[in-house]
Design a protein around this motif. Sequence first.
Motif: not given
Length: 604
Positions: A289-291, A303-310, A372-375, A339-342
């Motif tokens: 998942g990408v915020l 880009a996220l749609a093309e890569l099928d990311a969330v 804190e969230e390891k992003l 529902h995903c891994h940010p």
Amino acid sequence: MSRLVPFLTKPKGHLGLRGPKTGSCRGGRRGSAGRALPQPGRMRHSWRGPEPHRQVSCRGLGETLSTQVFFTSFCRDSSPPGQARPPRGTQGSLLERALGRRGQQQQQQQPESLPRMAENGPGGRHKVLTLGSMNPCVQRVEYAVRGPIVTRAVQLEKELQEGAKKPFTEVIRANIGDAQAMGQKPITFLRQVSALCMCPELLNDPNFPTDAKEKASQLLDACGGRSIGAYSASPGIELIRRHVAAFIERRDGGIASSPENIFLSTGASDAIVTILKLLVSGEGHSRTGVLIPIPQYPLYSAALAELDAVQVNYYLDEEDCWALNVEELRRAVREARKHCHPRALCLINPGNPTGQVQSRKCIEDVIHFAWEEKLFLLADEVYQDNVYAEGSQFHSFKKVLFEMGPKYSGTVELASFYSISKGFMGECGFRGGYMEVVNMDPAVQQQLRKLVSVRLCPPVPGQIVMDAVVNRPQPGDPSYERFSQEKKAVLGALAEKARLTEETLNRAPGFRCNPVQGAMYAFPQIQLPPRAVEAAKAQGQAADMFFCLKMLEETGICVVPGSGFGQKEGTFHFRMTILPPLEKLRTLLQKLTQFHARFLQEYS
């Protein structure tokens, strides 16, 4: 045509355009210069018309059919086998209608044995690539900045050129941040250096300043064969990467930057997509998942749609001049983990489309949150030169990261991006950019080098202009005064237009526009009556798209509806650039506010 099938499949890992055995539809055996030789039993076509230039051989995917033969074949009747063709006098072929009697004569001369062609191949055969069989991720891609409203704007321009009567005399394209298309003059020094590199014989021309010549000569020495027509190293020319690193060090007050962490790119967009490719992995609940901020620049959602990311949305605070609130980030991550891994957080500063400049405190809070969230942080800083509002200042994420101490500077992973398309340069067509990576795992960075090598190298002319931007004239250089004056004039004009846009829109009923603190856009909220919303729904359109299309048809003003960038439910916006020349911008704003007043009256 079954012999064409091998071309549509390639062995795993094979990077060439041709398969390992077959290079054309004649078969796999090769002669000199890589030409495929005919083999017994292999398909071979040589189509000849009455003129020499009409000869076509089906040799390989890399060779182009004669345009005239292709067009003739394309336009022949492609009725299914067994179905009667329409009488010539009643319908006629597309070719006859396009070319008239000469086309009829040429078509009558075609041999009867010439295979009939459908759109791109012989009739009576199903397409391999269809909407049903193509990559579904590509179908989900949307890019509002060049979407249907822009397509209609282009059509209107053509209609005006053909003499059609409209309620306006020109289409004003306020949809995209293309400065020079809107009349901004190029910076002389950038063009001098690129011209000297493009045509080295100009190095002897006394009309060019000596510092531009010296820079061009150094850059040519760094190119293979002293030519910018040669490929460069995949991450970019080493000399330019050293200059980029030095530029970053100066910008950030001496914080070290290594050329090994610099990757030149085809604009910033290419670099952003490359990093996203590295980040996306997993399936189901483990899918990346990408915020991204809402409103956002549509590159990210595309880009996220093309890569099928969330895509994980976090909303900027319109009530607080589009500020970023960490509590909103927490909400977004908490919801996404269901529902995903940010894994990554994208930020655009100064903002596009919102025009805000984030405070240092906000950036510190975001860095702490990412730790804190390891992003992984992606800092889109292409508008760093475009800061106008009094009291606003650009702070690079890298500088703030390192000033927060080793706890953060040694752990938080960051990629930051810059481009020659924005700022005071506006050199969009050269497609030059860079990214710097910080704290990237060395093994992953090696994979990044491999990934960029697949595309060989960024455009060398774009790299040349980037060098002239980051290694610009200094006090005492022959070009310094002119360079400084031109840069100041561009940024001063943009600041004036930012104020004018904000003030004009806020005076008009039904508009609310936050200060345009930076970047090149305003993103005003507009009032749309319920009847207009219902009318839009009846046409299957978003309400702000309905408004923008109607405004385009009546005024010639092309802006992008806020729904293309994302917005809170129940609010309506549009994005417009502040790039048109001052007087044209005044006209645009006047027409826009007058149209909105009529629109409110019509649908109230």
